[in-house]
Write an enzyme that holds these catalytic residues in place. Sequence first.
Site, PDB file in Angstrom:
ATOM      1  N   ASP A 197      -4.563  19.027  69.109  1.00 50.73           N
ATOM      2  CA  ASP A 197      -4.202  19.714  70.784  1.00 50.73           C
ATOM      3  C   ASP A 197      -3.038  20.122  70.536  1.00 50.73           C
ATOM      4  O   ASP A 197      -1.915  19.416  70.667  1.00 50.73           O
ATOM      5  CB  ASP A 197      -4.647  18.829  71.863  1.00 50.73           C
ATOM      6  CG  ASP A 197      -4.219  19.320  72.810  1.00 50.73           C
ATOM      7  OD1 ASP A 197      -3.608  20.281  73.159  1.00 50.73           O
ATOM      8  OD2 ASP A 197      -5.916  19.037  73.591  1.00 50.73           O
ATOM      9  N   HIS A 198      -2.976  21.842  69.872  1.00 51.09           N
ATOM     10  CA  HIS A 198      -1.167  22.397  69.601  1.00 51.09           C
ATOM     11  C   HIS A 198      -0.663  21.751  71.099  1.00 51.09           C
ATOM     12  O   HIS A 198       0.623  22.480  70.654  1.00 51.09           O
ATOM     13  CB  HIS A 198      -1.893  23.807  69.773  1.00 51.09           C
ATOM     14  CG  HIS A 198      -1.912  24.290  70.013  1.00 51.09           C
ATOM     15  ND1 HIS A 198      -3.230  24.877  71.230  1.00 51.09           N
ATOM     16  CD2 HIS A 198      -1.395  25.275  70.907  1.00 51.09           C
ATOM     17  CE1 HIS A 198      -3.060  25.764  71.700  1.00 51.09           C
ATOM     18  NE2 HIS A 198      -2.171  26.451  71.221  1.00 51.09           N
ATOM     19  N   HIS A 261      -6.136  20.428  76.180  1.00 47.69           N
ATOM     20  CA  HIS A 261      -4.724  21.046  76.932  1.00 47.69           C
ATOM     21  C   HIS A 261      -4.470  20.575  78.031  1.00 47.69           C
ATOM     22  O   HIS A 261      -3.829  19.614  78.202  1.00 47.69           O
ATOM     23  CB  HIS A 261      -4.624  22.486  76.429  1.00 47.69           C
ATOM     24  CG  HIS A 261      -4.989  23.207  75.113  1.00 47.69           C
ATOM     25  ND1 HIS A 261      -5.207  22.540  73.516  1.00 47.69           N
ATOM     26  CD2 HIS A 261      -5.743  24.121  75.034  1.00 47.69           C
ATOM     27  CE1 HIS A 261      -5.213  23.283  73.147  1.00 47.69           C
ATOM     28  NE2 HIS A 261      -6.144  24.229  73.920  1.00 47.69           N
TER      29      HIS A 261
HETATM   30  C1  BG6 Z   1      -7.110  27.929  72.710  1.00 52.14           C
HETATM   31  C2  BG6 Z   1      -8.281  28.648  73.458  1.00 52.14           C
HETATM   32  O1  BG6 Z   1      -6.378  26.614  72.196  1.00 52.14           O
HETATM   33  O2  BG6 Z   1      -5.019  27.633  73.552  1.00 52.14           O
HETATM   34  C3  BG6 Z   1      -7.512  30.195  74.177  1.00 52.14           C
HETATM   35  O3  BG6 Z   1      -9.287  28.466  73.092  1.00 52.14           O
HETATM   36  C4  BG6 Z   1      -6.058  29.949  75.106  1.00 52.14           C
HETATM   37  O4  BG6 Z   1      -8.437  30.164  74.532  1.00 52.14           O
HETATM   38  C5  BG6 Z   1      -4.952  28.784  73.795  1.00 52.14           C
HETATM   39  O5  BG6 Z   1      -5.802  31.579  74.238  1.00 52.14           O
HETATM   40  C6  BG6 Z   1      -3.913  28.849  75.155  1.00 52.14           C
HETATM   41  O6  BG6 Z   1      -2.525  28.206  73.215  1.00 52.14           O
HETATM   42  P1  BG6 Z   1      -0.940  28.966  73.861  1.00 52.14           P
HETATM   43  O7  BG6 Z   1      -0.523  27.790  72.974  1.00 52.14           O
HETATM   44  O8  BG6 Z   1      -0.873  30.162  73.827  1.00 52.14           O
HETATM   45  O9  BG6 Z   1      -1.011  28.524  75.663  1.00 52.14           O
END
Ligand code: BG6
Length: 513
Positions: A197-198, A261
């Site tokens: 989960d980044h 997230h």
């Molecule tokens: C991804 C989603 O996990 O996270 C995307 O699938 C989203 O829809 C993205 O745009 C957002 O990541 P960050 O790090 O740019 O906020």
Amino acid sequence: MSDLENPFQETLLQRHRAEPCTVVIFGATGDLTNRKLIPAFYNVAACGDLPPQFKLVGFARREKTDEVFRKELEEGNRKNSRQGHNDELWNSFSQSIHYHRSEFEDPAGYVQLKLLLDQFDKERGTTANRLFYLASAPEAFKPILEMLKAAGLNHGVDGKWARVVCEKPFGKDLATARALNAAVAETFEEKDTYRIDHYLGKETAQNIMVLRFANALFEPNWNSKYIDNVQITCAENLGMEGGRGGYYDTAGALRDMVQNHLFQLLSLVAMEPPTDLSADSVRDEKVKVIRALRPLIGPEAVGANVIRAQYTAGSVDGVSRVGYRQEDRVNPESQTEAYVALRLFIDTWRWQGVPFYIRVGKQLPKKATEISIHFKKPPQVPFATARLPGSSENTLVIRIQPDEGIALRILAKQPGQALSMQQVKMDFRYSSSFGKASPEAYERLLLDAMAGDATLFARRDEVESAWKFIDEIEHAWHQSATPPTMCEYPAGSWGPKEADDLLRQDGHAWRLL
Ligand code: BG6
């Protein structure tokens, strides 16, 4: 407590020593590898944190030589590397990269893969540690796992390890997540399973625990006695660019962002202090938050607490945007939400009666993710005759991205004879306090997976508990006889008016970003 007894101190010092290994990326010709994974490995190398005996194998279906593969990745790295692109460093780093062509379901491809990995171990003296990264389309996860097992690649030999990293989406509901978890569990032990989960890799998300548990100032007030409400906003100013509409229309904001997230951020804000910083202690506390969410069951409860919406045509940053249903690869009659706002309650002693408002959406005015903690007003304000400004509560704002930092809003007396007050801001910015850019989330997560630290990865029960909660909402939207309405908002606005009403009912308003 001395520093040596302090569990935070101990773990921070010991982490991030990536062990020598070979990483195999399945689905290596995809966008994720090019845009995120390779630049992350490159930047880890640039920081001197990549073990010298490192190899990376791209596993995919298309015919390609090592040279062509490296060239494509080089182009991606030039565009996406956080610290820029240095030819000399790239040339040495890219020598570790190889390409292996095979169908995901072809057993022979895995036998050859094993031979290749064994050969690297011999040639470079790499130990036989292996990290398998599933970055393919999710339908391929199961066959890949089965093939890895059949080839005997799913366990380490002679004290070495074999681990698997699973990219999102991890299922699309509880049933599919359980099936996927079962397939993973048949192949790898839970301790060797890393569900990405980044958001957990973002510095600002990691700092939530430090802010709460390493500062005596906040924790005593971090409960329903002092906190009035908590808001989490994740706004994006993009729509369905780059052909994303096809995937997104099958997912929607709730599945795409909230289940993973946003619930991770919620858990970090609401969890009890862990007894230590081991992966399981932290995740034990996080999963309790998700389990304690008051369920929203049936169209009435869902309609009263969850607002879903699609954007109509509008403009963002002065550029015209089409409506959600007119986007490329989106069904013109789509019932998928591009925005969702929720009012949640966490049924624990700490959080009794405190609403947690969450909102996430596409085509909003700007890209910004933040958590704001809104404190209650003092029981009695002695300045009876002084006029209080509209927004007079103390607010702690945790800016997850961009402009990473933390701000505390307090009331101060305006200079002068009269006793009038104004909100002022104490602001901490990562960029000015630390003088260097934070690593990308994937850098930290890849290093952790190579170091065997699963703290910042989702555990099986976390994922399943989150889906259990989300499934009820999806059910009310798509399977009930009286589904709650799909609301609308013009692209470039802050979402539907119904989401403002949701807070107004409680005497609250979304924080202006
Ligand atoms: C991804 C989603 O996990 O996270 C995307 O699938 C989203 O829809 C993205 O745009 C957002 O990541 P960050 O790090 O740019 O906020």
